[in-house]
Design an enzyme around this catalytic site. Sequence first.
Site, PDB file in Angstrom:
ATOM      1  N   ASP A  70       0.782  -1.133   0.103  1.00  0.00           N
ATOM      2  CA  ASP A  70      -0.014   0.097  -0.091  1.00  0.00           C
ATOM      3  C   ASP A  70       0.986   1.303   0.141  1.00  0.00           C
ATOM      4  O   ASP A  70       2.007   0.858   0.267  1.00  0.00           O
ATOM      5  CB  ASP A  70      -0.857   0.028   1.024  1.00  0.00           C
ATOM      6  CG  ASP A  70      -1.742   1.055   1.432  1.00  0.00           C
ATOM      7  OD1 ASP A  70      -2.227   1.665   0.516  1.00  0.00           O
ATOM      8  OD2 ASP A  70      -1.524   1.758   2.723  1.00  0.00           O
ATOM      9  N   ASP A 129      -0.061   5.139   0.633  1.00  0.00           N
ATOM     10  CA  ASP A 129      -0.421   6.037   1.903  1.00  0.00           C
ATOM     11  C   ASP A 129      -0.144   5.536   3.294  1.00  0.00           C
ATOM     12  O   ASP A 129      -0.979   4.613   3.704  1.00  0.00           O
ATOM     13  CB  ASP A 129      -1.933   6.857   1.633  1.00  0.00           C
ATOM     14  CG  ASP A 129      -1.774   7.650   0.263  1.00  0.00           C
ATOM     15  OD1 ASP A 129      -0.846   8.202   0.149  1.00  0.00           O
ATOM     16  OD2 ASP A 129      -2.834   7.440  -0.299  1.00  0.00           O
ATOM     17  N   GLY A 160      -7.438   3.855   3.381  1.00  0.00           N
ATOM     18  CA  GLY A 160      -7.247   2.736   2.199  1.00  0.00           C
ATOM     19  C   GLY A 160      -8.665   2.812   1.388  1.00  0.00           C
ATOM     20  O   GLY A 160      -8.792   1.995   0.374  1.00  0.00           O
ATOM     21  N   ARG A 190     -11.835   7.549  -2.813  1.00  0.00           N
ATOM     22  CA  ARG A 190     -12.485   8.985  -2.622  1.00  0.00           C
ATOM     23  C   ARG A 190     -13.879   9.032  -2.726  1.00  0.00           C
ATOM     24  O   ARG A 190     -14.334   9.511  -1.749  1.00  0.00           O
ATOM     25  CB  ARG A 190     -12.005   9.732  -3.810  1.00  0.00           C
ATOM     26  CG  ARG A 190     -11.855  10.963  -3.513  1.00  0.00           C
ATOM     27  CD  ARG A 190     -11.166  11.894  -4.775  1.00  0.00           C
ATOM     28  NE  ARG A 190      -9.888  11.519  -5.144  1.00  0.00           N
ATOM     29  CZ  ARG A 190      -9.258  12.165  -6.334  1.00  0.00           C
ATOM     30  NH1 ARG A 190      -9.887  13.063  -7.041  1.00  0.00           N
ATOM     31  NH2 ARG A 190      -7.877  11.764  -6.602  1.00  0.00           N
ATOM     32  N   ASN A 214      -3.630   9.429  -6.864  1.00  0.00           N
ATOM     33  CA  ASN A 214      -2.582  10.433  -6.866  1.00  0.00           C
ATOM     34  C   ASN A 214      -1.218   9.538  -6.692  1.00  0.00           C
ATOM     35  O   ASN A 214      -0.272  10.103  -6.550  1.00  0.00           O
ATOM     36  CB  ASN A 214      -2.813  11.472  -5.836  1.00  0.00           C
ATOM     37  CG  ASN A 214      -3.808  12.418  -5.860  1.00  0.00           C
ATOM     38  OD1 ASN A 214      -3.931  13.128  -7.046  1.00  0.00           O
ATOM     39  ND2 ASN A 214      -4.680  12.450  -4.970  1.00  0.00           N
TER      40      ASN A 214
HETATM   41  C1  BG6 Z   1      -5.822   5.712  -0.008  1.00  0.00           C
HETATM   42  C2  BG6 Z   1      -5.734   6.676   1.311  1.00  0.00           C
HETATM   43  O1  BG6 Z   1      -4.515   5.259  -0.236  1.00  0.00           O
HETATM   44  O2  BG6 Z   1      -6.304   6.432  -0.856  1.00  0.00           O
HETATM   45  C3  BG6 Z   1      -7.217   7.102   1.608  1.00  0.00           C
HETATM   46  O3  BG6 Z   1      -5.468   5.855   2.568  1.00  0.00           O
HETATM   47  C4  BG6 Z   1      -7.668   8.176   0.277  1.00  0.00           C
HETATM   48  O4  BG6 Z   1      -7.260   8.070   2.716  1.00  0.00           O
HETATM   49  C5  BG6 Z   1      -7.618   7.023  -0.752  1.00  0.00           C
HETATM   50  O5  BG6 Z   1      -8.933   8.430   0.583  1.00  0.00           O
HETATM   51  C6  BG6 Z   1      -8.098   7.836  -2.168  1.00  0.00           C
HETATM   52  O6  BG6 Z   1      -7.040   8.648  -2.564  1.00  0.00           O
HETATM   53  P1  BG6 Z   1      -7.030   9.757  -3.574  1.00  0.00           P
HETATM   54  O7  BG6 Z   1      -5.518  10.310  -3.719  1.00  0.00           O
HETATM   55  O8  BG6 Z   1      -7.383   8.878  -4.842  1.00  0.00           O
HETATM   56  O9  BG6 Z   1      -8.188  10.628  -2.995  1.00  0.00           O
HETATM   57 MG    MG Z   2      -2.683   3.253   3.625  1.00  0.00          MG
END
Ligand code: BG6
Ligand code: MG
Length: 221
Positions: free
Chosen positions: A11, A13, A48, A51, A120
Amino acid sequence: MFSKIKACLFDLDGVLVDTAKYHYAAWKRLAESLGVPFTEHDNEQLKGVSRVDSLAYILNKGNIQSNQTQRQQWMDIKNEWYLELVSGMQQNELLPNVVSFLAELKTHGIRIGLGSSSKNAQLILDKTGIVNYFDTIVDGRHTTNSKPHPEVFVKGAQQLQCSPAETVVFEDAISGIEAAIAGGFYAIGLGDARTLEKAHFVIPSLENFSYQQLVDLPIFR
Ligand code: BG6
Ligand code: MG
């Protein structure tokens, strides 16, 4: 049940990079702007989670009715705030020992994949300079089902041409551990052992973890 390790799926983040705090700050700002209290406990449920599903959780908590246009605007605002927070990010925001651990895995011929819910992810990998360690990247742009669905890890393992039984998943989120278990992977939780109680094994972080400790886990011997 598990065989010799051939691959690791990470993973992003909260496992490789300290971006979990930025997602938290941006979701909290959005939730509070909508009049919904947002606590550490709420944040734990959202780690995890995609959005779309994260916003749905907040709206549900606040009992807020909305249409698709409003929801898209709220997601765009949250992402704008998140991107502002990560804009200055550099390699020094990688979590401790990440680069050494990835390099060690490479030396031992272990295939490496990313399994992230984030859209992202590519940006963060580029900013922190670790993209070249990955043999495959599966993220929120390539999946239709959010963790705890196992899709992101199943796709990652397929692309690495490894079975779940020979692949280890590293995760800091409850939803991510559930996804790994549902997919038949060996799940290593990073963080608090009580929060991540469903993981096969929990370590505080990658800081003091090595390839040798991984292959010495009783299950793989
Ligand atoms: C996950 C994070 O990796 O990605 C979440 O743990 C986040 O907190 C999710 O909401 C979606 O991310 P993004 O960058 O597409 O908004
Ligand atoms: Mg994570």
